[in-house]
Enzyme design. Structure first.
Site, PDB file in Angstrom:
ATOM      1  N   GLN A   1      44.689  44.048  49.440  1.00  0.00           N
ATOM      2  CA  GLN A   1      44.354  42.865  48.668  1.00  0.00           C
ATOM      3  C   GLN A   1      45.492  41.839  48.717  1.00  0.00           C
ATOM      4  O   GLN A   1      45.268  40.643  48.912  1.00  0.00           O
ATOM      5  CB  GLN A   1      44.072  43.288  47.210  1.00  0.00           C
ATOM      6  CG  GLN A   1      43.361  42.277  46.349  1.00  0.00           C
ATOM      7  CD  GLN A   1      41.964  41.913  46.840  1.00  0.00           C
ATOM      8  OE1 GLN A   1      41.711  40.783  47.208  1.00  0.00           O
ATOM      9  NE2 GLN A   1      41.061  42.882  46.834  1.00  0.00           N
TER      10      GLN A   1
ATOM     11  N   ASP B   1      34.022  44.903  33.985  1.00  0.00           N
ATOM     12  CA  ASP B   1      34.423  45.537  35.243  1.00  0.00           C
ATOM     13  C   ASP B   1      34.526  47.045  35.080  1.00  0.00           C
ATOM     14  O   ASP B   1      33.996  47.816  35.881  1.00  0.00           O
ATOM     15  CB  ASP B   1      35.778  44.946  35.670  1.00  0.00           C
ATOM     16  CG  ASP B   1      36.209  45.415  37.056  1.00  0.00           C
ATOM     17  OD1 ASP B   1      35.463  45.145  38.010  1.00  0.00           O
ATOM     18  OD2 ASP B   1      37.268  46.048  37.165  1.00  0.00           O
TER      19      ASP B   1
ATOM     20  N   HIS C   1      43.350  41.581  37.982  1.00  0.00           N
ATOM     21  CA  HIS C   1      42.590  42.433  37.077  1.00  0.00           C
ATOM     22  C   HIS C   1      43.308  42.350  35.741  1.00  0.00           C
ATOM     23  O   HIS C   1      44.527  42.365  35.687  1.00  0.00           O
ATOM     24  CB  HIS C   1      42.587  43.865  37.618  1.00  0.00           C
ATOM     25  CG  HIS C   1      41.689  44.797  36.867  1.00  0.00           C
ATOM     26  ND1 HIS C   1      40.541  44.394  36.231  1.00  0.00           N
ATOM     27  CD2 HIS C   1      41.768  46.137  36.666  1.00  0.00           C
ATOM     28  CE1 HIS C   1      39.960  45.445  35.672  1.00  0.00           C
ATOM     29  NE2 HIS C   1      40.683  46.507  35.918  1.00  0.00           N
TER      30      HIS C   1
END
EC number: 1.1.1.86
Lengths: 477, 491
Positions: free
Chosen positions: B49, B218, B133
């Site tokens: 990522q 999530d 996140h």
């Protein structure tokens, strides 16, 4: 009858030469010889009627009686008739040879001649002088003469040209009745005129017999259709879209300037201190063995190589790493490579694949304008793919995909078109297709072409600058 | 350990934050990456990522470098190699963080507390800290220095996709948020938007959300329908087929590629389209099975959502972190030993339609899981848009990882947090469905319905079709897929 041409080179009055032709025809086959204007297709057909001077190679099995109809033969006959007139020293008005004499030079089947005269509706002309006929009429006479001579081989060069629809239909039907009797070789330019009984197709280009195709080979047949289309179409490369025009570049600056470039993988230097400048309107060929860094070098220019940020690269007015985005760079480049084709695994329709070239994207993520759609359709017409505008890209043959990606790369008329081994993985026919398209592009635009290739036979006309890379051994570091 | 941030908020604010989620129009990004121009971006961590986002940002004209722990640099670990080979400047926290205007924390959740604790004192006055996140802020209650701006930019795809889609000229759907407690200069939103443009996300659709909505939805999605349900379903369906005498290779393949195939239909036309791919009798069968499954599993979905909302889940997981991941590693090993995982897909041809016809139970499980997760999330105050993305929208992405390399690949691709939650769900769900599975035969998994005639009762079919189409996940799905279609690939 089995005719065999082995490595045959034939000279035609030093005007034209057929080179190294290898061809075999047997009496169960009916051939079409096709090719662009000036390709030599008529010459090849004429060789079967013993025209030209054999310089080398062999030709065997030419039958005694060959019926030949061609513009050349027609012209010769008319010429001969006119000469007779000139040669006439008597003070009478020369009428020239009447048609019925031309139709039957002596030993032809008169009953058949009468039948054919009726079929061609020439009854009213049989007593007229041959040289007074119109071109179409004299052509019909030539046809009847050849057919009635009951030849062992019939060679018909563009027999349908200039015939009215009714006669054309009649002739085609008549020829079909001869299929079992006499083998035929026809020179034809248009695929839609190929009679159903044709079993094989010969394609001539540049004085060479390039392809011999069995008509049942649908794939080859379709590719040949396209190749002939590209070679013969009057369509030009479609113009760019004025609404999404690429920004103007400073004309005093080079397109690309690489200073002392290095590319290193795993500590091994592939390219070492290379300088390279591509000026506007220069065409370049880049060559080098596998692993010499050709693709790496190109991707420094396109911005796809991450090491473009650690090298001194000036492209299209931008010093790389000064806050420009890759999309600002890519707008000036059209790019085609095998890798791109592999990545372009999308079900996007052909029209949209071409339009994606305006956005440098793989797939289309923006609604296209009407003008863009129109330009894409013009490209499809050029490629002979108009009927497939909505066919998914991944349903195309490999060669057609390549053609389409070249159109995608050119659609915006970029200042630089990079063709990274555009013929790689293509068979001979598709290679010629691709090269035909590239030549058309080179001739019809102001784009600089950067062509990567190591096959000498895949040369492109008009390239005058060469850069050859060498493979660096690991100990060269 | 600091307090769970969410639990410190009054109910009014909890609800307000949970309900945040809005699909942004591409016209809301006229400034492109302007807000990041001239700013120095330093990425912490260079995993998949981190590398993908950094490369995209650099190719969008941003100044990007990487900071790694001194040990990773000294030992030339993979993260160091990835960054240097791609031509990035790499330095230690001490070297690079003080120069950074924007710090992107792209390390795994588990490392957030030590990483943020280490870099915060080094950060410039007034700089920006970005997360992918919100777990660290929301669940661990990390307090960020008051002068720092805190944002979140979360591409909703694995790193490889983030890069590939950008290179194609597109992007992946991306969620952005601003931590309102840390937006001293009011520039959080502008920075988050520019960041989303820099990674290409704006082309695929950006959701404006909150840290809290992102975390709570999530977590819920990934541990229930996305990973948990697919894992439990894989194990149950495989064992049942083998027990009923179906060739193990066939069973393995039907499951490994079946999830991907049936959820592809889900992606294009929601639950309705997925069930429309079945024959009428099979559709009614799948509907009935899913109703039964929903009844049995609803308490489990509620428990997961409750534990996520009140912090029980994160507390339990953090305890496992502190205990050297004993549970996580044990469960991971256990999954590797299951019969499904150890049986390679057989060399048999299965047509696309056959995956539906012979996988009625799998279709029923996906439908039950998607609807339950969506219903539970919205009941907990999460807005329908968020709930849709975290349930239905992401299911095909996860199913795709199973098609690649089964459960191993799925669990390796998702975050440790998702993996932990997935195992939790699986352990509770397997026994819960034991009785249900006793009545299952090969007509719904493995062989398909054996019917002489495929007639159905009109009234019943109308009832089933109406129920399918009336579910709220279908309404929001139709709207959002409509937005996406405007931007998404014109295929």
């Amino acid at each position: 009858m089995n005719i065999r041409l082995d490595n045959l080179t034939v000279n035609f009055d030093d005007r034209f030469q057929l080179e190294e032709v290898n061809w075999q025809l047997d009496d169960s086959q009916h051939w079409v010889v096709t090719g662009a204007n000036g390709s030599g297709k008529s010459a090849l057909a004429a060789v079967l009627a013993s025209a030209g001077e054999n310089l080398s190679g062999n030709i065997d099995g030419i039958p005694a009686k060959v019926g030949l109809v061609s513009f050349e033969a027609q012209a010769e006959l008319i010429e001969a008739e006119l000469k007779k007139d000139d040669a006439d020293i008597m003070d009478v008005i020369a009428e020239g040879t009447p048609v019925h004499e031309i139709l039957n030079p002596g030993d032809s089947n008169q009953q058949l001649i009468d039948e054919l005269v009726e079929k061609f509706q020439l009854q009213a002309l049989v007593n007229r002088a041959f040289r007074k006929l119109s071109t179409g009429e004299s052509r019909k006479v030539m046809l009847i003469r050849a057919l009635a001579s009951e030849p062992d081989l019939l060679v018909l060069d563009e027999p349908f040209d200039g015939l009215d629809a009714h006669t054309l239909e009649m002739l085609q039907a008549y020829l079909a009745t001869l299929v079992e009797t006499v083998p035929m070789v026809m020179v034809l330019n248009r695929f839609d005129e190929f009679p159903d009984f044709i079993t094989h197709i010969a394609y001539v280009d540049n004085g060479r017999l390039q392809h011999r195709i069995d008509r049942n080979d649908t794939k080859a047949y379709n590719e040949l259709y396209q190749l002939l289309h590209l070679k013969t179409t009057d369509l030009a490369v479609p113009a760019a879209d004025p609404e999404t025009a690429i920004p103007k570049l400073d004309p005093t600056q080079p397109l690309v300037k690489l200073n002392s470039i290095n590319i290193t993988y795993d500590g091994h230097r592939i390219i070492d201190s290379l300088d390279w400048t591509i000026e506007r309107n220069q065409h370049w060929q880049l060559s080098g063995p596998n692993g010499s860094g050709k693709t790496g070098l190109l991707s420094l220019i396109t911005g796809d190589h991450p090491q473009c940020y650690v090298n001194d690269i000036f492209v299209f007015g931008f010093q790389r790493g000064s806050g420009e985005s890759i999309w600002q760079i890519k707008q000036f480049i059209g790019y085609v490579s095998t890798a791109l084709q592999w990545e372009y695994k999308v079900g996007t329709g052909l029209r949209n694949v071409i339009i994606s070239g305006f956005y440098d994207s793989i797939g289309l993520y923006t609604k296209a304008t009407d003008r863009q759609k129109k330009i894409a359709d013009e490209w499809l017409a050029l490629l002979g793919m108009s009927d497939r505008a909505d066919t998914p890209f991944n349903k195309l043959s490999y060669g057609d995909q390549r053609l389409l990606l070249i159109a995608r790369a050119m659609v915006k008329h970029p200042p630089l078109l990079i063709l990274d081994e555009p013929c790689l993985g293509l068979d001979d026919m598709n290679r010629q297709l691709v090269l035909a398209l590239i030549e058309k592009i080179c001739a019809g635009s102001e784009t600089s072409v950067l062509y990567v290739n190591h096959h000498p036979e895949d040369q492109i006309k008009g390239i005058e600058n060469y850069l050859a890379l060498e493979k660096r051994e690991p100990d060269n570091n | 350990m600091p307090n769970n941030y969410f639990n410190t908020l009054p109910l009014r604010e909890q609800l307000e934050q949970l309900a945040k989620c809005r699909f942004m129009d591409i016209s809301e990004f006229p400034d492109g990456v302007e807000a990041l121009k001239g700013k120095k971006i330093v990425v912490i961590g260079c995993g998949a990522q981190g590398l993908a986002q950094g490369m995209n940002l650099r190719d969008s004209g941003c100044d990007v470098s990487y900071t790694l722990r001194a040990a990773a640099i000294a030992e030339k670990r993979q993260s160091w190699k990835s960054a240097t080979e791609n031509g990035f400047v790499v330095g230690t926290y001490e070297e690079l963080i003080p120069t950074a205007d924007v710090v992107l924390n792209l390390t795994p959740d588990k490392q957030h507390t030590p990483v943020v604790t280490a870099v915060m004192p080094l950060m410039k006055q007034g700089a920006c800290l970005s997360y992918s996140h919100g777990f660290n802020i929301v669940e661990e209650g990390m307090k960020i220095r008051e002068d720092l701006t805190v944002i979140m930019v979360a591409p909703k795809c694995p790193g490889s996709e983030v890069r590939n889609e950008y290179v194609r000229g597109f992007g992946v759907p991306t969620l952005i948020a601003v931590h309102e407690d840390n937006d001293p200069k009011g520039e959080g939103l502008a920075l988050a938007k520019a960041y989303a443009v820099g990674t290409g996300g704006h082309k695929a659709g950006v959701l404006m959300s909150s840290f809290i909505a992102e975390v709570k939805s999530d977590l819920m999605g990934e541990q229930t329908i996305l990973c948990g349900m697919l894992q439990t379903g894989s194990l149950l369906c495989f064992d049942k087929m083998v027990e009923e005498g179906i060739d193990a290779g066939y069973a393995s393949k039907l499951i490994q590629f079946g999830w991907e195939t049936v959820t592809e239909a889900l992606k294009y036309g929601g639950v309705t389209n997925m069930l429309d791919r079945l024959s009428n009798p099979a559709k009614i069968k799948a509907f009935d099975l899913s109703e039964e499954l929903k009844l049995i599993m609803r308490p489990l979905y509620n428990k997961h959502q409750d534990d996520i909302i009140n912090g029980t889940f994160s507390r339990t997981m953090m305890a496992d972190w502190a205990n050297d991941d004993v549970n996580l590693l044990g469960w991971r090993a256990e999954t590797a030993e299951t019969a499904f995982e150890k049986t390679p897909a057989g060399d048999v041809e299965i047509s696309e339609q056959e995956y539906f016809d012979n996988g009625i139970l799998m279709v029923a499980m996906v439908k039950a899981g998607v609807e339950l997760a969506f219903e539970t999330m919205t009941a907990a105050g999460i807005i329908a848009d968020s709930a849709y993305y975290e349930s239905l929208h992401e299911t095909p992405l996860i199913a795709n990882t199973i098609a690649r390399k089964k459960l191993y690949e799925m669990n390796a691709t998702i975050s440790d947090t998702a993996e932990y939650g997935c195992y939790l769900y699986n352990h509770a769900c397997l026994p819960l469905l034991a009785d249900f599975m006793k009545d299952i035969k090969t007509d719904v998994i493995g062989k398909g319905l054996d019917l002489e005639d495929t007639g159905v009762d009109n009234a019943r079919l109308i009832e089933v079709n109406a129920a399918l189409r009336a579910h709220p996940v279908e309404a929001i799905g139709t709207t959002l897929r409509g937005h996406m279609a405007d931007m998404k690939k014109i295929v």
